[in-house]
Design a protein around this motif. Sequence first.
Motif, short mmCIF file in Angstrom:
data_model
loop_
_atom_site.label_atom_id
_atom_site.label_comp_id
_atom_site.label_asym_id
_atom_site.label_seq_id
_atom_site.Cartn_x
_atom_site.Cartn_y
_atom_site.Cartn_z
N ASN A 1 7.55 52.07 55.62
CA ASN A 1 6.19 51.86 55.14
C ASN A 1 6.02 50.38 54.83
N LYS B 1 7.61 59.04 54.57
CA LYS B 1 7.91 58.06 55.61
C LYS B 1 7.30 58.56 56.91
N TRP C 1 0.27 61.95 46.22
CA TRP C 1 0.59 62.02 47.65
C TRP C 1 1.11 63.39 48.04
N THR C 2 1.61 64.17 47.09
CA THR C 2 2.27 65.43 47.43
C THR C 2 1.45 66.68 47.12
N LYS D 1 1.27 60.16 40.06
CA LYS D 1 1.24 59.18 41.15
C LYS D 1 2.64 59.07 41.76
N ASP D 2 2.86 59.72 42.89
CA ASP D 2 4.16 59.71 43.53
C ASP D 2 4.11 58.85 44.79
N SER D 3 5.05 59.04 45.68
CA SER D 3 5.16 58.16 46.85
C SER D 3 4.78 58.89 48.14
N PRO D 4 4.28 58.15 49.13
CA PRO D 4 3.95 58.76 50.42
C PRO D 4 5.19 59.10 51.22
#
Length: 749
Positions: free
Chosen positions: A664, A578, A546-547, A573-576
């Motif tokens: 989310n 907000k 995501w980054t 694999k990270d987080s999206p």
Amino acid sequence: MGVPAFYRWLIQKYPKALVEATEETGVSIDTASPNPNGIEFDHLYLDMNGIIHPCFHPEDHPCPPKTFEDVFNNIFLYIDHLFSIVRPRKLLYMAIDGVAPRAKMNQQRSRLFRTAKDREIAEAEEDRLRIQFKMDGKPVLPKHECEVEDSNVITPGTEFMYKLSEALRSYISSRINNDPGWKDIKVILSDANVPGEGEHKIMSFVRQQRRVAGYNPDTRHCIYGLDADLIMLALATHEVHFSILREIGQQPVHESSNMANTSVLWVKKPYQFLHIWIFREYLELDMKISDDSDPPGNLTIDLERIVDDFILMCLLVGNDFLPHMPSLEIHEGALDLLMAVYKKEFKNLGGYLVDMSRLAEDKGTGYVKLSRVEKFILLVGLYEERIFKKRSELRERQLKRLCNYANNQDDYNGGRIMEIGTKNSSCVFFSEKAPAFRDSAMVSEENVSFPLVSDDAGSSEIVGNTKELNEILKSNLRKHNDLYMKGSCTDKVRFGNAGWKQRYYKEKFSAESSMDIENWRRELVANYTKGILWVLVYYYSGVPSWTWFYPYHYAPFASDMKGLAQVRVRFEKDSPFKPFDQLLAVLPPRSAHAVPKVYQTLMTDEQSSMIDLYPSDFDIDTDGKRFQWQGLCKLPFIEVGRLLSETKELEKNLSEAESERNRNSIDQLYLGRTHKLASQIFSLRPNPNEMVNIDTSLRCVCFEMIGGFMHIPCLLPGVNVPDKTITESDIMDAQLWHEVQVNRPTNRN
């Protein structure tokens, strides 16, 4: 956005893949009756942003929407019409763009900043014209402010998007309860609070469904959307029975007969289907390996592998996440060139470029044959000199033609064009009268909303004056957008003239010496290769990171991609983001009203620690371009660490309603209470605590797809492939663009 001009290329090269849609007319259409197009579709997917935008700011509309409610009603009518054309029997999936990967935010940020600058320039020119009309004694209608002035609110996290989700929930409830065609289908709403781009959320759902026990390989899919990358995404599913529905670009027909008195109008256009199974037939014949390039060793020709290689070629021509290589323009036959090199050099390359079946088992880059891809791109790079030379010759010819045209006019834009240079960087028109606009950004008259003109608005004189003002405004915006005619055309790199590569690195990267150029080349190749891998994984398996993002405004040359095979990358694999974090990452200061008040000062206060990321003026690189919209917006990249450190504290001051907009969430499934779930619904994992009774006859379930399934990039067992209809005589032999003496490649049977 996808690949620019790809759809136009496709319909010219493979015309039989497109079929005009049959539409029933009338006030009440029975959507439960047989489909007049002769195909009974199972699933309909709506890429909702392709619906929201034309309903929010329709082009050349005599009565555009004024309120959010007007926009919502337009959207409902739009969906109703699409539903009546496709008539899905099992599923309707509506996907709105949620928070995007960081790699996409650069493109979004550029587009939204430009939109704001367009409005600023257009408003300034309109104000100037209003003063001029007043001085001339020509009264016009006053300006009217409305809710839909700023289309930048079509971004996750805004109040508009939150209200749209609420409106769609009510709409779904109404249709399931009252429309026979909706009664027995499942409806999924993936709104703006569900992370991911709309079309990619849809394709992720399709890929997951293919792994569910009992899935029917002959399921008929139809997706509506305007982005060309839907075609590549549909191909990447390896689902044969896939169709893409979109409008044909013709003059719109207004449904209402009383336009002057109707506040909300929906514009109907004819539609057409692009059938993927016919497109695959074309590719099978057109991508046939030449006789002098037989497959190496025991390699057998596999259409599914060729389709995957074709998708890679399309991504090299253009995508939303990487700047395209300077020599690869699809309107200059770039895709034809890539296909020709691939077919001719297949044996020398060693075989296929990618093996997407290895994506599940290989956490490295084994799904891409990097040594083959490097050799392939370098072979394409051998044509750069000829491409740039042809481009330079055409540009010079066009400049001379425009100069001759302008000098033959008695009066052009208030002054005669005196001179034009074409042999060096000074290809500039010199005019006796300077333009009345600022030169800092692109302006397009299609992006400007004009005051509503109605016969009820006052005297015919005022109405006529207002129409005249609007026409002059549109004309001035068009002139401002044309750099050749405005006198702002430059060509510092001068592709096609000796030394173009050195000038490119000097102008774009401030590289002065040979060592500087080599250092930049290596840096660009490493990052661009990572980008190619990121996009490929994204198309087949979802967001790899995501980054991650490409940290430069410009791409390397195809001839500079030496060393590509040595690049190693592993995405985490990270987080999206907000929603509010994305708003701050992409919105310009002019749209600060769309973020919560506690965040607005970050964008507008001169003392803000982040004010440098929100410039009111910025450079648009239009070097070598004719129109400002073709230029590259050189904004500073958002620094995620700085942004998140600021918002982490500000989140504590959000209201309850704002916090709800900033979360989310996951998809919502809507069912009539009497609906019997089909077999594939058992792949879902509903949370009983999140079961909601919308009313006495409707239920809503929040759900997520079960993870861990990897996409199978091949035809599923048992699929019935339609009988073939395309023959060798349907394949057009496209001569390479740089080999012909006209602007476009000549296609001949």
